[in-house]
Design a protein around this motif. Structure first.
Motif, mmCIF file in Angstrom:
data_model
loop_
_atom_site.group_PDB
_atom_site.id
_atom_site.type_symbol
_atom_site.label_atom_id
_atom_site.label_comp_id
_atom_site.label_asym_id
_atom_site.label_seq_id
_atom_site.Cartn_x
_atom_site.Cartn_y
_atom_site.Cartn_z
ATOM 1 N N THR A 126 -4.340 -17.728 -55.893
ATOM 2 C CA THR A 126 -3.595 -17.582 -54.637
ATOM 3 C C THR A 126 -2.431 -16.612 -54.810
ATOM 4 O OG1 THR A 126 -4.218 -19.826 -53.968
ATOM 5 C CG2 THR A 126 -2.339 -18.826 -52.846
ATOM 6 N N GLU A 127 -1.715 -16.731 -55.913
ATOM 7 C CA GLU A 127 -0.641 -15.779 -56.216
ATOM 8 C C GLU A 127 -1.218 -14.370 -56.398
ATOM 9 O OE1 GLU A 127 2.686 -14.942 -59.712
ATOM 10 O OE2 GLU A 127 2.053 -17.001 -59.306
ATOM 11 N N GLU A 128 -2.335 -14.268 -57.102
ATOM 12 C CA GLU A 128 -2.980 -12.969 -57.292
ATOM 13 C C GLU A 128 -3.361 -12.330 -55.959
ATOM 14 O OE1 GLU A 128 -5.133 -14.006 -61.598
ATOM 15 O OE2 GLU A 128 -6.321 -13.836 -59.762
ATOM 16 N N CYS A 129 -3.774 -13.162 -54.992
ATOM 17 C CA CYS A 129 -4.159 -12.636 -53.677
ATOM 18 C C CYS A 129 -3.014 -11.845 -53.043
ATOM 19 C CB CYS A 129 -4.564 -13.775 -52.744
ATOM 20 S SG CYS A 129 -6.210 -14.433 -53.030
ATOM 21 N N PHE A 130 -1.803 -12.375 -53.166
ATOM 22 C CA PHE A 130 -0.641 -11.658 -52.637
ATOM 23 C C PHE A 130 -0.516 -10.285 -53.297
ATOM 24 C CE2 PHE A 130 3.702 -10.273 -53.238
ATOM 25 C CZ PHE A 130 4.200 -10.249 -51.944
ATOM 26 N N PHE A 131 -0.565 -10.256 -54.602
ATOM 27 C CA PHE A 131 -0.336 -8.993 -55.325
ATOM 28 C C PHE A 131 -1.505 -8.021 -55.163
ATOM 29 C CE2 PHE A 131 2.767 -11.804 -57.277
ATOM 30 C CZ PHE A 131 3.900 -11.007 -57.227
ATOM 31 N N GLU A 132 -2.727 -8.544 -55.051
ATOM 32 C CA GLU A 132 -3.858 -7.671 -54.732
ATOM 33 C C GLU A 132 -3.671 -7.066 -53.343
ATOM 34 O OE1 GLU A 132 -6.589 -6.618 -56.458
ATOM 35 O OE2 GLU A 132 -5.577 -7.519 -58.184
ATOM 36 N N GLY A 133 -3.189 -7.889 -52.418
ATOM 37 C CA GLY A 133 -2.992 -7.414 -51.054
ATOM 38 C C GLY A 133 -1.988 -6.282 -50.960
ATOM 39 N N ILE A 134 -0.836 -6.447 -51.595
ATOM 40 C CA ILE A 134 0.210 -5.424 -51.419
ATOM 41 C C ILE A 134 -0.120 -4.106 -52.112
ATOM 42 C CG2 ILE A 134 2.024 -7.114 -50.962
ATOM 43 C CD1 ILE A 134 3.112 -6.532 -53.790
ATOM 44 N N LYS A 135 -1.133 -4.106 -52.974
ATOM 45 C CA LYS A 135 -1.614 -2.824 -53.518
ATOM 46 C C LYS A 135 -2.140 -1.927 -52.396
ATOM 47 C CE LYS A 135 -3.189 -4.638 -58.016
ATOM 48 N NZ LYS A 135 -4.406 -4.926 -58.829
ATOM 49 N N HIS A 136 -2.536 -2.541 -51.286
ATOM 50 C CA HIS A 136 -3.141 -1.817 -50.163
ATOM 51 C C HIS A 136 -2.194 -1.734 -48.969
ATOM 52 C CE1 HIS A 136 -7.139 -1.980 -52.125
ATOM 53 N NE2 HIS A 136 -6.654 -3.099 -52.627
ATOM 54 N N LEU A 137 -0.924 -2.028 -49.198
ATOM 55 C CA LEU A 137 0.077 -1.995 -48.132
ATOM 56 C C LEU A 137 0.916 -0.737 -48.279
ATOM 57 C CD1 LEU A 137 1.531 -3.474 -45.774
ATOM 58 C CD2 LEU A 137 2.959 -4.591 -47.499
ATOM 59 N N ALA A 138 0.817 0.153 -47.300
ATOM 60 C CA ALA A 138 1.552 1.416 -47.376
ATOM 61 C C ALA A 138 1.712 1.987 -45.973
ATOM 62 C CB ALA A 138 0.822 2.412 -48.273
ATOM 63 N N VAL A 139 2.771 2.757 -45.805
ATOM 64 C CA VAL A 139 3.027 3.425 -44.523
ATOM 65 C C VAL A 139 1.802 4.260 -44.144
ATOM 66 C CG1 VAL A 139 4.468 5.129 -43.347
ATOM 67 C CG2 VAL A 139 5.521 3.416 -44.848
ATOM 68 N N GLY A 140 1.336 4.092 -42.913
ATOM 69 C CA GLY A 140 0.191 4.840 -42.406
ATOM 70 C C GLY A 140 -1.126 4.105 -42.499
ATOM 71 N N LYS A 141 -1.221 3.121 -43.394
ATOM 72 C CA LYS A 141 -2.440 2.321 -43.494
ATOM 73 C C LYS A 141 -2.411 1.202 -42.457
ATOM 74 C CE LYS A 141 -3.539 2.965 -48.405
ATOM 75 N NZ LYS A 141 -3.886 2.266 -49.666
ATOM 76 N N ARG A 142 -3.573 0.661 -42.156
ATOM 77 C CA ARG A 142 -3.623 -0.491 -41.261
ATOM 78 C C ARG A 142 -3.367 -1.779 -42.054
ATOM 79 N NH1 ARG A 142 -5.053 0.593 -36.192
ATOM 80 N NH2 ARG A 142 -6.275 2.475 -35.736
#
Length: 250
Positions: A126-142
């Motif tokens: 569950t903790e890993e899910c957070f960190f995997e998610g924010i790898k794909h969080l960036a300005v301009g992405k959905r």
């Protein structure tokens, strides 16, 4: 959707820091034979002593300063003198703080003493899910690109992703736009803008994704009675990257 300024970021960092410190304090308290009500009162006093306000207290009528969700309770567990932690339990503590008008919101799932390997793995993934998610969080992405990554990591480990509850924007209000689901696909959701502040919170079940509302009208529990884990942080997203403001070293 509100995009924050540098001045706002300083406020968010301070609120986030106190939120993270409160969770670290919570970890130090958790042991067998303590009630969730005692945890609530001690964490409430800790927040107040830091010059902040517990934002959950009386929020839409919620009667406590923390959410204390044990084992199969996913989120929004009401602290109680009758809920006594025992060896082998897990407990998710969700904390909200207001400091100088800014909000921090974060959650952790803690072990009570020694827990079995299966449950330990659920908490870790569950903790890993957070960190995997924010790898794909960036300005301009959905937003959906992050949501998809969270869902994929959870489901590839055989877990269910709760869909009835999601993350959210945060700032001078505890809950703001946009919605931040833990499931979906990369083509969904708003595009991330410079200055967005988000509360990202995977809620992952050991069994199926299905949940129900408890009789108290607050707690959300797994339908199959299997454990659930929750991991949340408040983040600031800028062109420079993602800053996690509620992650404080112990």
């Amino acid at each position: 959707m509100i995009c924050r300024t540098n001045e706002d970021f300083e406020g968010m960092r301070m609120a986030g820091k106190i939120t993270g410190m409160a969770l670290n304090y919570a970890k130090s308290l958790i042991k067998p034979n303590i009630s969730t009500k005692e945890l609530d009162k001690k964490i409430e006093m800790y927040i107040i002593e830091k010059g902040a306000i517990p934002s959950f207290l009386n929020y839409d009528g919620f009667p406590a300063s923390i959410c204390a969700s044990v084992n199969s309770i996913v989120v929004h567990g009401i602290p109680s003198e009758n809920t006594i932690l025992k060896e082998g339990d897990i407990i998710s503590i969700d904390v909200g703080v207001i400091y100088n008008g800014y909000n921090g919101d974060a959650a952790r799932t803690f072990a009570v003493g020694q827990i079995d390997k299966q449950t330990e793995r659920l908490v870790k993934v569950t903790e890993e899910c957070f960190f995997e998610g924010i790898k794909h969080l960036a300005v301009g992405k959905r937003i959906g690109e992050m949501s998809e990554a969270i869902q994929n990591h959870a489901e590839s480990n055989g877990y269910g992703v709760v869909r009835e509850l999601i993350g959210h924007g945060i700032g001078k209000c505890l809950h703001e736009a946009p919605e931040v689901p833990n499931y979906g696909n990369r083509n969904q959701g708003v595009r991330v803008k410079d200055g967005m502040c988000l509360a990202i919170e995977p809620m992952i079940n050991m069994g199926s994704r299905y949940v129900y509302m408890c009789e108290d009208g607050w707690g959300i529990a797994t339908q199959d009675g299997k454990p659930s884990a929750h991991y949340e942080n408040t983040v600031i997203v800028t062109a420079k990257g993602v800053e996690i403001v509620t992650l404080v070293e112990e």
